[in-house]
Scaffold this active site. Structure first.
Site, PDB file in Angstrom:
ATOM      1  N   ASP A  60       0.860  -1.183   0.000  1.00  0.00           N
ATOM      2  CA  ASP A  60       0.000   0.000   0.000  1.00  0.00           C
ATOM      3  C   ASP A  60       0.898   1.235   0.000  1.00  0.00           C
ATOM      4  O   ASP A  60       1.678   1.432   0.941  1.00  0.00           O
ATOM      5  CB  ASP A  60      -0.871  -0.055   1.272  1.00  0.00           C
ATOM      6  CG  ASP A  60      -1.808   1.139   1.389  1.00  0.00           C
ATOM      7  OD1 ASP A  60      -1.562   2.174   0.740  1.00  0.00           O
ATOM      8  OD2 ASP A  60      -2.781   1.030   2.156  1.00  0.00           O
ATOM      9  N   TYR A 149     -11.950  12.769  -5.170  1.00  0.00           N
ATOM     10  CA  TYR A 149     -11.022  12.414  -6.256  1.00  0.00           C
ATOM     11  C   TYR A 149     -10.379  13.669  -6.847  1.00  0.00           C
ATOM     12  O   TYR A 149      -9.156  13.773  -6.941  1.00  0.00           O
ATOM     13  CB  TYR A 149     -11.795  11.651  -7.325  1.00  0.00           C
ATOM     14  CG  TYR A 149     -10.959  11.166  -8.489  1.00  0.00           C
ATOM     15  CD1 TYR A 149     -10.013  10.160  -8.320  1.00  0.00           C
ATOM     16  CD2 TYR A 149     -11.135  11.701  -9.769  1.00  0.00           C
ATOM     17  CE1 TYR A 149      -9.263   9.696  -9.396  1.00  0.00           C
ATOM     18  CE2 TYR A 149     -10.398  11.240 -10.842  1.00  0.00           C
ATOM     19  CZ  TYR A 149      -9.457  10.239 -10.648  1.00  0.00           C
ATOM     20  OH  TYR A 149      -8.724   9.785 -11.721  1.00  0.00           O
TER      21      TYR A 149
END
Ligand code: NAD
Length: 331
Positions: A60, A149
């Protein structure tokens, strides 16, 4: 041992990341692919595993990144990318765009590597000028549903510019417009795979709004070529890469119906909040700077994309559309 250029690609198991891995492996780079598989699939890069110039890190990027040895380039492409994804995992989206880029920039600085980020046409929001040139600042609602986003990507651009200006880091910003091709997921909420999926399943094609909103679609090979060329310049300001060939959603639905030979109809549903009415890149800069423009027509690109989806078994199709976000969400 051969002195290859070494490149780290984050988001490598995703749609774009996997095509970038293919290209850089083919160009004889040593590719270090990184992904936590939150929206990507190992299947997209599995064919590269046996190669001696490829390795995969299941990691990650919001956590500290350690890569032994030299690194010449970093492409930071990790991020949920489709509206369905980033609405389901909004906090991961903000984290990968903030903590993720910070980790990548730290690594780039330590290794003296050139870093490129995958920015997006979404930084222009619901644009008030058409087509969009790179000097347009955008029209974004930070607290609207797409804010997680759009703002993550705008923050990434600001971070990258700060590292460039303050630390003299070599950086690139590619603003990607709607791209399509094999390895997309059918249910990612974007119009092109949604229409193809509906046509393949024999369902009616759903248009949100009156269908007069326009989109433009870039075939993935064209995008990868643009990215490859941009990386090899020393240009650090944003560059739009996309296909300016605009089409209304209604005409596009009709094209898909014709291409797939389905006998389904078009049905209309209300338009979601903050859905952009028009998106079209101005690619003058890419033309002048990179000598780049899209080469693959929509007809040709759609044929290849459809062939990919048709080559998948029903189980594979189901697997592509399977989500298991719960595994990743720490409540
Ligand atoms: N596809 C497009 O049309 C488009 C347009 C504009 C920008 N982009 C950008 O390009 C990039 C790739 O998009 P895509 O369409 O291939 O999406 P995708 O979802 O297929 O790929 C994204 C990949 O990033 C990985 N990822 C997400 N968070 C991560 C994390 N914290 N650590 C490691 N890996 C992580 C996912 O598992 C996935 O494999 C994204 O940054 C996206 O914002 C894409």
């Amino acid at each position: 041992m051969k002195d290859r250029k070494r490149i780290l690609i984050t988001g490598a198991a995703g749609f774009l990341g996997s095509h970038l891995c293919d290209r850089f492996v083919k160009e004889d780079f040593y590719v270090i692919a990184m992904d936590n598989l939150i929206t990507g699939r190992l299947k997209n890069i599995e064919h590269l595993f046996p190669l001696e110039n490829f390795e995969f890190y299941h990691h990650d990027v919001t956590k500290f990144i350690h890569i032994p040895g030299k690194l010449d380039y970093i492409l930071h492409f990790a991020s949920p990318a489709s509206p369905i994804d980033y609405l389901k995992i909004p906090i991961q989206t903000l984290k990968v765009g903030s903590l993720g880029i910070h980790n990548c920039l730290g690594l780039a600085k330590a290794k003296n590597a050139t870093l490129m980020i995958a920015s997006t046409s979404e930084v222009y929001g619901d644009p008030q000028i058409h087509p969009q040139t790179e000097d347009y600042w955008g029209h974004v609602n930070p607290i609207g549903p797409r804010g997680v986003y759009d703002e993550a990507k705008r923050f990434q651009e600001a971070m990258v510019m700060a590292y460039h200006n303050f630390h003299g880091l070599e950086t690139r910003i590619v603003r990607i417009f709607n791209t399509y091709g094999p390895r997309m997921r059918l249910n990612d909420g974007r119009v092109l795979p949604a229409f193809i999926g509906q046509a393949l399943r024999g369902e009616d094609l759903t248009i949100f709004g009156d269908g007069m909103q326009t989109r433009s679609f870039c075939y993935v090979d064209d995008l990868v070529e643009g990215i490859f060329r941009l990386l090899h310049t020393n240009y650090y300001l944003p560059v739009n890469i996309g296909n300016p060939d605009e089409i209304t959603i209604k005409d596009f639905a009709e094209e898909i119906i014709k291409l797939t030979g389905t006998s389904q109809k078009i049905v209309y549903r209300p338009l979601p909040e903050n859905d952009p009415k028009q998106r079209q890149p101005d690619i003058t800069k890419a033309r002048e700077l990179l000598g780049w423009e899209p080469k693959v027509s929509r007809a040709e690109g759609l044929k290849k994309t459809l062939a990919y989806f048709k080559s998948l078994s029903p189980d594979e199709l189901k697997e592509i559309d399977h989500y298991n976000f719960d595994k990743y969400i720490i409540k």
